[in-house]
Design a protein around this motif. Structure first.
Motif, PDB file in Angstrom:
ATOM      1  N   HIS A 240       0.862  -1.168   0.000  1.00 54.26           N
ATOM      2  CA  HIS A 240       0.000   0.000   0.000  1.00 54.26           C
ATOM      3  C   HIS A 240       0.906   1.227   0.000  1.00 54.26           C
ATOM      4  N   LEU A 241       0.660   2.129  -0.938  1.00 59.45           N
ATOM      5  CA  LEU A 241       1.600   3.219  -1.151  1.00 59.45           C
ATOM      6  C   LEU A 241       1.328   4.436  -0.280  1.00 59.45           C
ATOM      7  N   ASN A 242       0.082   4.567   0.213  1.00 56.55           N
ATOM      8  CA  ASN A 242      -0.216   5.778   0.981  1.00 56.55           C
ATOM      9  C   ASN A 242      -1.221   5.484   2.085  1.00 56.55           C
ATOM     10  N   PRO A 243      -0.817   5.286   3.311  1.00 64.40           N
ATOM     11  CA  PRO A 243       0.588   5.237   3.731  1.00 64.40           C
ATOM     12  C   PRO A 243       1.212   3.887   3.331  1.00 64.40           C
ATOM     13  N   GLN A 244       2.526   3.836   3.262  1.00 59.56           N
ATOM     14  CA  GLN A 244       3.177   2.624   2.777  1.00 59.56           C
ATOM     15  C   GLN A 244       3.173   1.547   3.862  1.00 59.56           C
ATOM     16  N   ARG A 245       2.619   0.420   3.488  1.00 65.12           N
ATOM     17  CA  ARG A 245       2.615  -0.729   4.377  1.00 65.12           C
ATOM     18  C   ARG A 245       2.457  -1.994   3.538  1.00 65.12           C
ATOM     19  N   GLU A 246       2.712  -3.105   4.152  1.00 63.58           N
ATOM     20  CA  GLU A 246       2.688  -4.382   3.436  1.00 63.58           C
ATOM     21  C   GLU A 246       1.591  -5.265   4.008  1.00 63.58           C
ATOM     22  N   GLU A 247       0.905  -5.987   3.123  1.00 60.24           N
ATOM     23  CA  GLU A 247      -0.174  -6.864   3.580  1.00 60.24           C
ATOM     24  C   GLU A 247      -0.195  -8.120   2.723  1.00 60.24           C
ATOM     25  N   HIS A 248      -0.606  -9.208   3.331  1.00 58.56           N
ATOM     26  CA  HIS A 248      -0.756 -10.487   2.624  1.00 58.56           C
ATOM     27  C   HIS A 248      -2.242 -10.754   2.415  1.00 58.56           C
ATOM     28  N   ALA A 249      -2.587 -11.261   1.271  1.00 54.78           N
ATOM     29  CA  ALA A 249      -3.993 -11.512   0.959  1.00 54.78           C
ATOM     30  C   ALA A 249      -4.106 -12.693   0.022  1.00 54.78           C
ATOM     31  N   GLY A 250      -5.331 -13.178  -0.089  1.00 54.64           N
ATOM     32  CA  GLY A 250      -5.588 -14.270  -1.010  1.00 54.64           C
ATOM     33  C   GLY A 250      -6.481 -13.812  -2.141  1.00 54.64           C
ATOM     34  N   ILE A 251      -6.246 -14.301  -3.329  1.00 52.54           N
ATOM     35  CA  ILE A 251      -7.087 -13.983  -4.469  1.00 52.54           C
ATOM     36  C   ILE A 251      -7.468 -15.276  -5.164  1.00 52.54           C
ATOM     37  N   GLY A 252      -8.610 -15.279  -5.815  1.00 57.52           N
ATOM     38  CA  GLY A 252      -9.005 -16.469  -6.545  1.00 57.52           C
ATOM     39  C   GLY A 252     -10.505 -16.716  -6.470  1.00 57.52           C
ATOM     40  N   VAL A 253     -10.921 -17.871  -6.957  1.00 58.54           N
ATOM     41  CA  VAL A 253     -12.332 -18.200  -7.005  1.00 58.54           C
ATOM     42  C   VAL A 253     -12.489 -19.719  -6.898  1.00 58.54           C
ATOM     43  N   SER A 254     -13.608 -20.154  -6.290  1.00 60.57           N
ATOM     44  CA  SER A 254     -13.984 -21.561  -6.308  1.00 60.57           C
ATOM     45  C   SER A 254     -15.435 -21.641  -6.772  1.00 60.57           C
ATOM     46  N   ALA A 255     -15.732 -22.627  -7.572  1.00 58.49           N
ATOM     47  CA  ALA A 255     -17.079 -22.743  -8.133  1.00 58.49           C
ATOM     48  C   ALA A 255     -17.391 -24.205  -8.395  1.00 58.49           C
ATOM     49  N   ALA A 256     -18.685 -24.474  -8.559  1.00 54.22           N
ATOM     50  CA  ALA A 256     -19.135 -25.833  -8.856  1.00 54.22           C
ATOM     51  C   ALA A 256     -20.165 -25.774  -9.967  1.00 54.22           C
ATOM     52  N   THR A 257     -20.414 -26.916 -10.563  1.00 50.52           N
ATOM     53  CA  THR A 257     -21.452 -26.971 -11.599  1.00 50.52           C
ATOM     54  C   THR A 257     -22.827 -26.873 -10.956  1.00 50.52           C
ATOM     55  N   ASP A 258     -23.796 -26.506 -11.753  1.00 53.73           N
ATOM     56  CA  ASP A 258     -25.166 -26.317 -11.289  1.00 53.73           C
ATOM     57  C   ASP A 258     -25.732 -27.657 -10.821  1.00 53.73           C
TER      58      ASP A 258
END
Length: 835
Positions: A240-258
């Protein structure tokens, strides 16, 4: 503020992303009663024969389920009647995925959030069971357990659903499956290759992706029930640039058929969730094609987020093998030679940036098929030369030649919208993310011999990282600047033009042949001939030129600051170097300004150095030429020396040797001395010649009768001219200055022969021998009207203007050229330009 605004419902740890619901299938088999032992045996063989044909096996299973649920069989068979050994196997498959997420926020907290995640795996572990149930799992991490432990657990679930097996059989089948799974997946190269981008711009601050720490893919497929799950995700570190700090996060998706479209036998069909987005799994010829799309609006804290996310996964399809090619872009790369600033003293530092390159990503097997996605390119210049100056003699040492890198990334691309200007340096340039196809890099050249390597690392939007190779080689991982396939740091275009391409001569090579007299070389290293020199054109203006590796070449330097005569006879001295070239076929580059020759030491016992900016320690010396305003000092003790026209001196180490012949190579030559004062005041040939003939000499004394007049009459006869013996002085006298200038030119040609190792004719006969030998050799003396031999007939022809010796032809006509002789003394064989 939530970092993943509009996305937080799935903001979990990475572990949570991959504990996907992998739906197993319970084995439920039934068959009609066999009417006899023979029928039972036949049915058993038929069932066992299906083990290697999953399609038949699944059809058989469906028929058994129908037999039970629709009461098509009276009772279930026992284990002996129907023994189906589950068949497990593990193998590798391919995975390619693209995930895209964008949330546009309007209202009080306006901004945007964009995420992309893509990758591929050429060897994703896959486990399948005979009924067609398929599991695929791969991860970017090196820890093998990330793949193995999950697969092992799923194998146990399938094992637990087996029926009609004895305990021993079940144990054996289970052990077999686990052994195969572990043996297949112990290899590390199953990891997925991935990349991600993350940009969050809202509420006046921004967040960017620092690193992608992990990426994983999980897939489960049940062909009978048509139930599947898919999961793609990654762990990222954000700045994060303003204010500068560091963070860990998860991204993605899970899905199933209908689930409403699943074939769950015996159960009521569930109703689709109208607010849910379901994955669509399509069976392809070689595997599966999975897509997922969700468009959603989220209202929160007086702000509205418009969310769109898509996922596309290909499993089992052969991964296209792409290659990244470095191509010249709108420039004649293969014929371009490196170019530095102008050498005219204007302090031009512009150099040249016409070398341009771009990246094309294409299918290895079908080069005409270009990569349909986007990619990012990081360019890097490496191993760049740092030759002193811009060419081998410019700028002069007094002007402190630079030693900066000869190539750099052009500053002009900093303003190119397709480059990340903040990441453009002299050595590197990175395109804007996914704009690599539009980012054309320009390389600035600041030296006529510049050389370097330009490489490119290409990251496709599916995470694949490619090392680009030049269009002319599949093995090389860089393109050379300039075009130089043999890698000897000399442009192939120049080598081709000079017929040395493919010989891979090193920088210090020096074996110039022409004129071929078995003394190869001209003491100018190949790198300096290629890199070139500042030379003077016909108007004495400095220009740059490259030399020849085939032809012998020589430098000469008029010491113009030493005397008035050097300036008066500036043209004549330069013309004399041209006369030498005509007589020897050795090309002379003459400097009328002595600043282009570097004196070595405080006195002239070291010659004059001309390649002082060479990248090598091999020195090339030119021949210094002095035109003196004073008399030859030797004339003070030896009156005969007062009539000297010129002399060539060797450095002390050579001139002091016993047996010195008065000739040496340029490296050993101190200087050529032109005694202009003596020519004007003492030399009979120039100072007294106007008085030799009538009417200046009316007495008809013995001098005129025996010497001068005799050769005039003889010349008239043999050259078929009509010199008037009664008025010849009237013709000679007004030509005195012109003749003196022509004599200076011819003398320079003669003395340069001595400076290139050619001595006088007939050395044992001393001065008398100098008048002997082949008549049209430039080393032979003819400038003496008193010597009673036939060549004195040339003198009145010259004095009267009927013959110009600077044409390097004799009075016999244009077909009798003045050349180094090849017989008698054989001056041609003596010619040498290096030790």
């Amino acid at each position: 503020m939530d970092i993943l605004r509009g996305f937080k419902e799935r903001r979990t740890t990475m572990k949570g992303y991959f504990l996907f619901l992998m739906c197993g299938c319970t084995m439920a088999f039934s068959a009609a009663n066999a009417q006899s032992d023979a029928d039972a045996e036949r049915l058993k063989k038929q069932i066992l024969s299906m083990q290697n044909d999953p399609a038949k096996l699944m059809k058989f299973r469906d028929s058994m389920v129908n037999a039970v649920l629709k009461q098509q069989a009276k009772k279930l068979p026992n284990g002996d009647q129907l023994l189906l050994t589950h068949h497990y196997d593990t193998t590798y498959t391919t995975v390619k995925f693209k995930y895209y997420y964008k949330s546009t926020i309007t209202g009080s907290n306006s901004g945007s959030l964009t995420i992309t995640l893509g990758g591929s795996s050429a060897k994703a572990p896959m486990m399948y069971e005979a009924n067609g149930h398929c599991l695929v799992q791969c991860a970017m991490v090196d820890d093998k357990e990330a793949n193995i432990s999950f697969m092992d657990k799923e194998a146990q679930k399938l094992d637990a659903s087996r029926q009609y097996m004895s305990t021993q059989q079940d144990r054996e089948a289970n052990n077999m499956a686990r052994q195969m799974s572990f043996s297949s997946m112990m290899i590390k190269d199953h990891s997925v290759k991935a990349n991600a981008t993350y940009t969050d711009i809202s509420q006046g601050y921004s967040s960017i992706l620092k690193s992608l720490d992990n990426a994983q893919v999980g897939f489960s497929y049940d062909p009978v029930e048509n139930i599947s799950t898919i999961g793609v995700g990654g762990a990222v570190t954000l700045i994060h640039l303003n204010p500068q700090r560091e963070e860990h996060a998860g991204i993605g998706v899970s899905a199933a058929t209908d689930p409403s479209k699943a074939k769950i036998v015996g159960l009521a069909k569930p109703t689709s969730d109208p607010d849910a987005a379901y994955a669509i799994v399509t069976k392809t010829k070689n595997g599966f094609h999975i897509t997922y799309t969700r468009i959603k609006q989220v209202n929160e804290n007086h702000a509205q987020s418009n969310i769109m996310e898509t996922l596309e996964v290909e499993i089992g399809e052969p991964l296209q093998q792409y290659e990244a090619i470095i191509n010249p872009y709108k420039c004649k790369y293969e014929t371009l030679l490196p170019k530095g600033p102008k050498v005219d003293g204007s302090n031009d530092k512009k150099g040249d940036d016409s070398m341009r390159f771009n990246i094309v990503v294409q299918d290895k097997k079908q080069p005409t098929k270009k990569y349909a996605g986007n990619y990012t390119v990081k360019w890097a210049l490496k191993d760049v030369t740092k030759y002193p100056g811009f060419c081998s003699n410019y700028p002069t040492l007094d002007n402190k030649p630079n030693k900066e890198p000869d190539l750099k990334i052009s500053d002009s691309i900093k303003a190119d919208v397709n480059f990340d200007g903040a990441n453009v340096t002299d050595n590197t340039a990175t395109s804007v993310a996914n704009k690599g196809d539009l980012a054309v890099v320009r390389v600035f050249c600041n030296d006529y011999g510049a050389w370097g390597k330009l490489d490119a690392i290409v990251t496709l939007d599916d995470g694949t990282v490619l090392t680009a190779h030049p269009y002319y080689s599949n093995e090389a991982e860089y393109i050379t600047i300039p075009f130089d396939k043999d890698g000897n740091k000399i442009a192939d275009a120049w080598e081709k033009a000079n017929n040395i391409l493919g010989r891979v001569y090193p920088a210090e090579w020096d074996e110039d042949v022409k004129p071929d007299n078995k003394h190869n070389g001209d003491n100018i290293p190949l790198i300096d001939e290629y890199r070139g020199f500042l030379v003077e054109d016909d108007d004495y203006k400095p220009i740059h030129t490259r030399l020849s590796p085939n032809d012998k070449e020589l430098f000469s330097i008029a010491q113009t600051n030493s005397s008035n005569n050097a300036k008066v006879y500036k043209n004549a001295i330069k013309k004399g170097t041209t006369c030498y070239t005509k007589a020897t076929d050795v090309k002379v580059f003459h400097f009328t300004d002595e600043k282009y020759g570097q004196k070595e030491g405080d006195h002239m016992d070291y010659g004059t150095w001309v390649n002082y900016n060479s990248p090598l320690s091999l020195k090339t010396h030119g021949v210094s030429i002095y035109a003196y305003d004073v008399a030859n000092p030797a004339g003070l003790t030896d009156p005969t020396k007062k009539q000297s026209m010129a002399s060539t001196g060797g450095i002390s180490a050579v001139a002091d040797l016993n047996g010195y012949t008065g000739a040496q190579v340029p490296d050993e030559t101190k200087s050529v001395y032109l005694w202009i004062y003596d020519l004007e005041h003492y030399n009979d040939f120039t100072a007294m010649a106007p008085k030799w003939y009538l009417p200046a000499n009316p007495d008809g004394n013995n001098w005129w009768n025996k010497i001068a007049n005799k050769h005039v009459i003889h010349a008239n006869n043999i050259f078929h001219v009509k010199m008037d013996t009664l008025h010849l002085s009237d013709i000679v006298k007004p030509r005195a200055l012109k003749n003196l200038s022509l004599m200076v030119s011819y003398i320079v040609a003669h003395e340069l022969c001595h400076a290139t190792n050619v001595h006088h004719h007939h050395l044992p006969k001393e001065d008398a021998g100098s008048y002997l030998g082949v008549s049209n050799c430039p080393v032979r003396y003819w400038m003496d009207a008193t010597t009673d031999t036939d060549w004195a007939d040339w003198v009145p022809m010259f004095l009267s203007g009927l013959w110009d010796p600077t044409t390097m032809t004799t009075p016999y006509g244009p077909y009798d050229r003045i050349r180094l002789c090849t017989k008698d003394d054989n001056c041609f064989s003596q010619l040498k330009l290096k030790k």
